[in-house]
Design an enzyme around this catalytic site. Structure first.
Site, PDB file in Angstrom:
ATOM      1  N   TRP A 148       0.826  -1.205   0.000  1.00  0.00           N
ATOM      2  CA  TRP A 148       0.000   0.000   0.000  1.00  0.00           C
ATOM      3  C   TRP A 148       0.871   1.271   0.000  1.00  0.00           C
ATOM      4  CZ3 TRP A 148      -0.663  -4.070   3.466  1.00  0.00           C
ATOM      5  CH2 TRP A 148      -1.734  -4.919   3.204  1.00  0.00           C
ATOM      6  N   HIS A 149       2.068   1.165  -0.565  1.00  0.00           N
ATOM      7  CA  HIS A 149       3.025   2.275  -0.549  1.00  0.00           C
ATOM      8  C   HIS A 149       3.369   2.708  -1.974  1.00  0.00           C
ATOM      9  CE1 HIS A 149       4.572   0.723   3.635  1.00  0.00           C
ATOM     10  NE2 HIS A 149       3.354   1.264   3.696  1.00  0.00           N
ATOM     11  N   SER A 150       2.384   3.038  -2.759  1.00  0.00           N
ATOM     12  CA  SER A 150       2.601   3.402  -4.168  1.00  0.00           C
ATOM     13  C   SER A 150       3.180   4.813  -4.272  1.00  0.00           C
ATOM     14  CB  SER A 150       1.281   3.323  -4.933  1.00  0.00           C
ATOM     15  OG  SER A 150       0.767   2.007  -4.901  1.00  0.00           O
TER      16      SER A 150
END
Length: 606
Positions: free
Chosen positions: A533-535
């Site tokens: 979830w670290h785009s």
């Protein structure tokens, strides 16, 4: 044009809330508009109650956008579903609430390696301190004492994390303990400690950018308009003069809709994240000629870097069966409303209990010692020498407990579990994000994550799996591995799971893995690894000739009055969850914009 503002933010995520809030505070005459496709998050229980974050994913609440990534060779051609925040506050309103900071050298690289003057740790760390109130010790020199973001330890439910720390220390591998994993000191690296979180200890509420910078203050000059999805930037020549947006509710219903135009007298700021910001640029005619031509968009600026450099972290949650005396979040995460009512009542009354927790309690920022490098597959050797060896503050892995089973396998029965999670901090592999339509902003993106397409990334995860398993097997709450969440080792392998049902002694010999076992671990990661979830990275702050999109002042190359301020500008990865980086970018953007617009009062230090 339906209205005119001085500054328009296209997107209402974490960085936008920080920047817009700071500017509105400093200059009450500045007319600011924030356009957010999602909904408001103010005081909504599923946003502000920390323990709700995982059930939001399971129940499909409309607070996330889901992007389907094309499979690649690194993960067996399987597709990846990557969510991003879809509410005011963006990811800060729905994330895991895990407080971590990058290595100082990560920010230094932004300046020395990528040429962005003013973005070194010397400039960024004071902004991180300015943003926060470190509630355990407001006078701590590494932290802030009066910022809008509240940081605290969980008050209850920490025994799984505490046990991980105790076992990690007892292994006698030279790794001690610390009371602050994130103080930027050498002691905090390779030291076990409790993870702190973005929760206000006084109220038990999530501390997000939306509440901290916008909702909890009166800003008559700041308009936050939800349900408004930005189509493109409007230009006069190459000068940004406004944006076009659509009513999101009508657009998602696929009804015919005419875009609405709004004028920006002084500045347009794209802040729609790693997926939204490059898409807006491409629909506006700013991007690679090939991408624009394919989608019928007239080129305004030739900028091939738009949408490239997609980065993420590769995360694994290895699950274990837990004893009855372990305090876990399984019921909190998966229970029906009547089953979790007791937790909700306690949170409402006291701001405490498991609803004020996130289940991520103990962990370490892990870096191999010299003697341990031989434990990591040789494919990592060059990466170590060229990137890590001379930067001793960089970990290669983040590792932490999650006091629950967080997999999605429907065959796993309800019960008590814990997981040991790990993610690689600086994966080599990158991907891309591009539009597939120049006019339909709801068309799926051409998204290619590129996970594990570099052998060095697999090597780091393999070391992480082995390390995590050795710690887990010695924890007093351990009652065996949950087999469906582990590698499928060859028959007769000493590494096979399911043999143990109680904790091992601290001095028990570690598992010896064969070559075949190592291949099984690699296959496990290829078939299991997902987004963290670290785009980030798709509008990179780099020189233009290196596929950069913005300069060190966040200006989009080839344009005027147009900036990008969100995690898409990140030129290289960071050894942390990305909320702190989003805050840093938002605070830095506020300083830059205030200087350019002649606004007094936005300072660069606490």
């Amino acid at each position: 044009m339906s209205a005119t503002y001085d500054v328009i933010f296209a997107g209402g995520g974490a960085s936008a809330c920080v920047t817009a809030g700071r500017l509105a505070d400093a200059d009450p005459t500045l007319r600011i508009l924030v356009l957010e496709a999602g909904s408001h998050s103010k005081d909504l229980f599923y946003h502000v109650q920390p323990g709700r974050f995982f059930s939001n994913i399971l129940t499909g609440k409309p607070v996330l956008s889901f992007h389907v990534g094309q499979g690649g060779k690194g993960t067996g051609e399987r597709f990846h579903i990557v969510p991003s925040g879809r509410a005011v506050g963006g990811g800060s309103s729905i994330n895991f609430l895990m407080y971590t900071r990058p290595a100082a050298s990560d920010f230094d690289d932004w300046e020395t390696v990528h040429g962005n003057k003013g973005w070194s740790s010397k400039e960024i760390i004071p902004l991180l301190k300015k943003a926060e109130t470190y509630q355990p010790n407001p006078t701590h020199p590494a932290h802030g004492s009066s910022g809008p973001i509240k940081i605290s330890f969980a008050s209850t439910g920490n025994n799984v994390g505490e046990e991980l720390i105790a076992v990690g220390q007892a292994l006698k591998d030279g790794r001690g303990s610390t009371n602050d994993i994130n103080d930027f000191s050498s002691k905090s690296l390779n030291s076990w400690g409790m993870f702190i979180r973005y929760v206000d200890s006084n109220t038990g509420k999530r501390s997000d950018a939306a509440h901290g910078y916008i909702y909890n203050k009166a800003h008559p000059n700041l308009t936050v308009q939800t349900g408004s999805k930005v189509l493109r930037v409007l230009f006069d020549g190459t000068r940004a003069v406004g944006v076009e947006y659509v009513d999101d509710k009508i657009g998602r219903a696929k009804c015919a809709i005419k875009p609405i135009s709004v004028r920006a007298a002084r500045l347009v700021v794209l802040s729609s994240g790693a997926f939204g910001s490059p898409a807006i640029l491409e629909r506006s005619g700013v991007g690679s000629p090939e991408i624009l031509k394919k989608n019928g968009v007239e080129q305004l600026v030739n900028l091939p870097g738009v949408g490239k450099n997609y980065m993420d972290h590769n995360v694994i949650f290895t699950p274990y069966l837990a004893s009855e005396d372990a305090t876990t979040m399984d019921l909190v995460f998966r229970g029906h409303e009547d089953e979790v009512q007791t937790f909700a009542d306690q949170w409402t009354k006291e701001g405490k209990g498991l609803f004020a927790n996130n289940g991520i309690d103990g962990g370490i920022r892990l870096r191999p010692k010299e003697a341990e490098l031989k434990e990591i597959p040789v494919s990592f050797e060059e990466r170590w020498k060229s990137y890590y060896a001379n930067k001793p503050d960089k970990p290669i892995l983040m590792m932490a407990t999650m006091a629950a089973y967080v997999g999605l396998n429907p065959e796993v029965p309800r019960g008590k579990y814990f997981s040991v999670a790990y993610f690689s901090t600086h994966p080599l592999a990158t991907g891309h994000v591009h539009i597939t339509s120049g006019t339909d902003l709801y068309a799926p993106l051409d998204f290619y994550p590129g996970f594990l397409e570099e052998q060095a990334d697999l090597a780091v995860l393999a070391w992480g799996y082995k390390r995590a398993r050795e710690v887990a097997r010695r924890m007093k709450y351990f009652r065996g591995e949950l087999a469906v969440g582990h590698p499928l080792f060859p028959a007769g392998s000493a590494a096979a799971v399911g043999k143990e049902t109680k904790p091992l002694p601290i001095d028990a010999p570690p598992i010896v893995y064969t070559t075949e076992d190592d291949l099984a671990i690699d296959e496990y990661h290829k078939s299991t690894v997902e987004t963290c979830w670290h785009s980030i990275g798709t509008c990179a702050m780099k020189p233009r000739e290196q596929n950069g999109v913005v300069d060190s002042k966040l200006n989009v190359y080839g344009t005027q009055n147009l900036k990008v301020a969100d995690c898409s500008i990140t030129p290289a990865n960071v050894a942390a969850n990305t909320y702190s980086t989003a805050i840093a970018i938002g605070e830095k953007a506020a300083v830059i914009i205030a200087e350019e617009l002649g606004i007094i009062g936005v300072v660069a230090r606490p």
